[in-house]
Design an enzyme around this catalytic site. Sequence first.
Site, mmCIF file in Angstrom:
data_model
loop_
_atom_site.group_PDB
_atom_site.id
_atom_site.type_symbol
_atom_site.label_atom_id
_atom_site.label_comp_id
_atom_site.label_asym_id
_atom_site.label_seq_id
_atom_site.Cartn_x
_atom_site.Cartn_y
_atom_site.Cartn_z
ATOM 1 C CB CYS A 2 -0.900 0.016 1.227
ATOM 2 S SG CYS A 2 -1.703 -1.543 1.584
ATOM 3 N NE ARG A 27 5.395 2.226 -2.122
ATOM 4 C CZ ARG A 27 5.891 1.899 -0.939
ATOM 5 N NH1 ARG A 27 5.283 0.996 -0.210
ATOM 6 N NH2 ARG A 27 6.991 2.447 -0.482
ATOM 7 C CD1 TRP A 74 -2.037 -5.701 -3.767
ATOM 8 C CD2 TRP A 74 -1.387 -6.674 -1.863
ATOM 9 N NE1 TRP A 74 -1.721 -7.003 -4.052
ATOM 10 C CE2 TRP A 74 -1.321 -7.633 -2.904
ATOM 11 C CE3 TRP A 74 -1.021 -7.069 -0.582
ATOM 12 C CZ2 TRP A 74 -0.911 -8.934 -2.705
ATOM 13 C CZ3 TRP A 74 -0.614 -8.369 -0.369
ATOM 14 C CH2 TRP A 74 -0.556 -9.288 -1.429
ATOM 15 C CG ASN A 98 2.020 -0.208 3.844
ATOM 16 O OD1 ASN A 98 1.555 -1.323 3.640
ATOM 17 N ND2 ASN A 98 3.213 0.157 3.408
ATOM 18 N N GLY A 99 0.263 -2.095 6.185
ATOM 19 C CA GLY A 99 0.754 -3.137 7.062
ATOM 20 C C GLY A 99 -0.364 -4.028 7.551
ATOM 21 C CD GLU A 479 12.719 -14.176 -12.673
ATOM 22 O OE1 GLU A 479 12.389 -13.043 -13.064
ATOM 23 O OE2 GLU A 479 12.398 -14.628 -11.562
ATOM 24 C CE LYS A 483 10.110 -11.243 -13.843
ATOM 25 N NZ LYS A 483 10.057 -11.780 -12.479
ATOM 26 C CD GLU A 486 6.219 -12.375 -10.848
ATOM 27 O OE1 GLU A 486 6.436 -11.898 -9.732
ATOM 28 O OE2 GLU A 486 6.983 -12.195 -11.821
ATOM 29 C CG HIS A 502 14.152 -38.032 -10.075
ATOM 30 N ND1 HIS A 502 14.457 -39.154 -9.344
ATOM 31 C CD2 HIS A 502 15.265 -37.742 -10.807
ATOM 32 C CE1 HIS A 502 15.706 -39.527 -9.594
ATOM 33 N NE2 HIS A 502 16.219 -38.675 -10.478
ATOM 34 C CE LYS A 602 9.085 -3.414 -8.772
ATOM 35 N NZ LYS A 602 9.495 -4.389 -9.796
#
Length: 607
Positions: A2, A27, A74, A98-99, A479, A483, A486, A502, A602
């Site tokens: 946030c 963010r 958020w 925020n939190g 990665e 991506k 996401e 495996h 973010k």
Amino acid sequence: MCGIVGIIGQKPVAPVILEALKRLEYRGYDSAGIATLSGGEIDRRRAEGKLFNLEKMLDEWPLDGTIGIGHTRWATHGAPTERNAHPHATDRVAIVHNGIIENFRELRERLTAEGAKFVTETDSEVIAHLVTSYLDKGLDARAAAAAAIKELEGAFALGIIFRGDEDLMIGARQGSPLAVGYGDGAMYLGSDAFALAPMTNRVSFLEEGDRVEITRSGAVIHDASGKVVKRPIKITDVSAALVDKGNHRHFMAKEIFEQPEVIGHTLSEYLDPLSDTLREISIPADLASVPRITIVACGTAFYAGLVAKYWFEKYARVPVEVDIASEFRYREAAMPAGGLAVFISQSGETADTLAALHYCRSQGQKILSVVNVTESSIARASDAILPTYAGPEIGVASTKAFTCQLATLAVLAVRTGLARGAVAPADEARLVRTLMEVPRHVADALTQDQAIQAISAEIAKARDVLYLGRGHNYPIALEGALKLKEISYIHAEGYAAGELKHGPIALIDEAVPVVVISPVDSLFDKTISNMQEVIARGGNVLLIADKEGIARAGEGLWSTIEVPAVDPLIAPIVNAIPVQLLAYHTAVSKGTDVDQPRNLAKSVTVE
């Protein structure tokens, strides 16, 4: 996470707060709002979704007032609805937060018993009622805020304004960043200096447990014990220029294509191209004798740490442990005397990483951090930092910050190798020249953009995608899968190619594309053998390799992406480019929100 903005000024603040909130969009958020005092009374506008909705509301119902607070939320507790959007308010106070307030349930039960009427599902609303409760008991605004803040458990940054007091704003910080900006006849509160940049470059960063009382004439800061303290006012170097996409459709695309430049900037800080030597850097431990390096990070930064593990062990012959920050802090890991702990974070505010840092500090480790924000909490808590120079990264999915982290860690690995005698002094020049070539090779890799765009149109049709790699390309496979997940919302997994038999091989069929990252190196033949096992079972293989690798791979490939042939030291940096472009173009093909994908933020500043 946030974003918070607060202003006490001379002119109407709502339009300025709105513009500042736009700078915090990077963010991640799912609702937004602004509250001001108009004639001493609290007035609010809140909207679900993007800031466009709030802006439209303000056009229809403007907010008056020269003091106000704004917020991009958020969702953590409660759905991302207008009702749950900040600021939260009672008839006496308005707050932005925020939190996460960990003890909100106990506080809510107590306040409800006292007669408070809660109207949201959030943990944040309890703050407004708690401050109001102390006001109703006769405390003045400053004392009421101080008493309420002492009761809060968890991580938070706060901004509070009070009905009838147009020259007071309270801020507080515990576990989440908060900055105070100093202007001419105006004062500011913000989640970071970036939000405040158009208004002021004179900023104080609150420290853990600080509470600040802001008026138009200045700020009084109290530490966790209540003592009045001074925090240095810094002249920040954050650009006040509005960030735009340039000629690109999305910030992510712009940032992918900025990589040759920003990697070059980063390397230029650590390499001397005139003498082909490493520049001296501040390291808080003796690299020649350090018994172990512990690398801790989250998300994409964690994958940068996994690549670095290969580098440190190969080039420096030093034992390395890499941990996910959210797991590390709870393992009660045994730490060797004289050990070095390296933390990696784009924002420098990642809550789990910061908590792990404090644990390592308690275990006697020396702290070195790789950060993109030099005035961040992690940077300020470290013994030394190695800055990356990626510039502001607006897209939620990290791209240029990741490759700048890799570049910085590669330098550190070579530096460690030299200190330990694992890299001969005669090899320093060769490795420095190799690193200096990275921007050029990255630019070469970017020339595959149009070819990757065509391939991505087919990837977009898949429900599942597998990524395979060996050695230092295994973290790049991880990665690449991250991506794709996401920003395109396609399920994807990265595997070490040798692990195929495996379990993952059971997933192979003609509907599951398999991305194999395997330029020619010492593991090429083994990786291609794994790839042929996929082809034999009807899998559609997309091979990312250099020209020689593509020629040697044999028949049966669905498609290929060519990358430059490079030294193994820098291969992971170069190979990151096609997996970024593949994810980007797949997301564009699917029509998802590339820069602000659903449910993501973010900077994750709460646990």
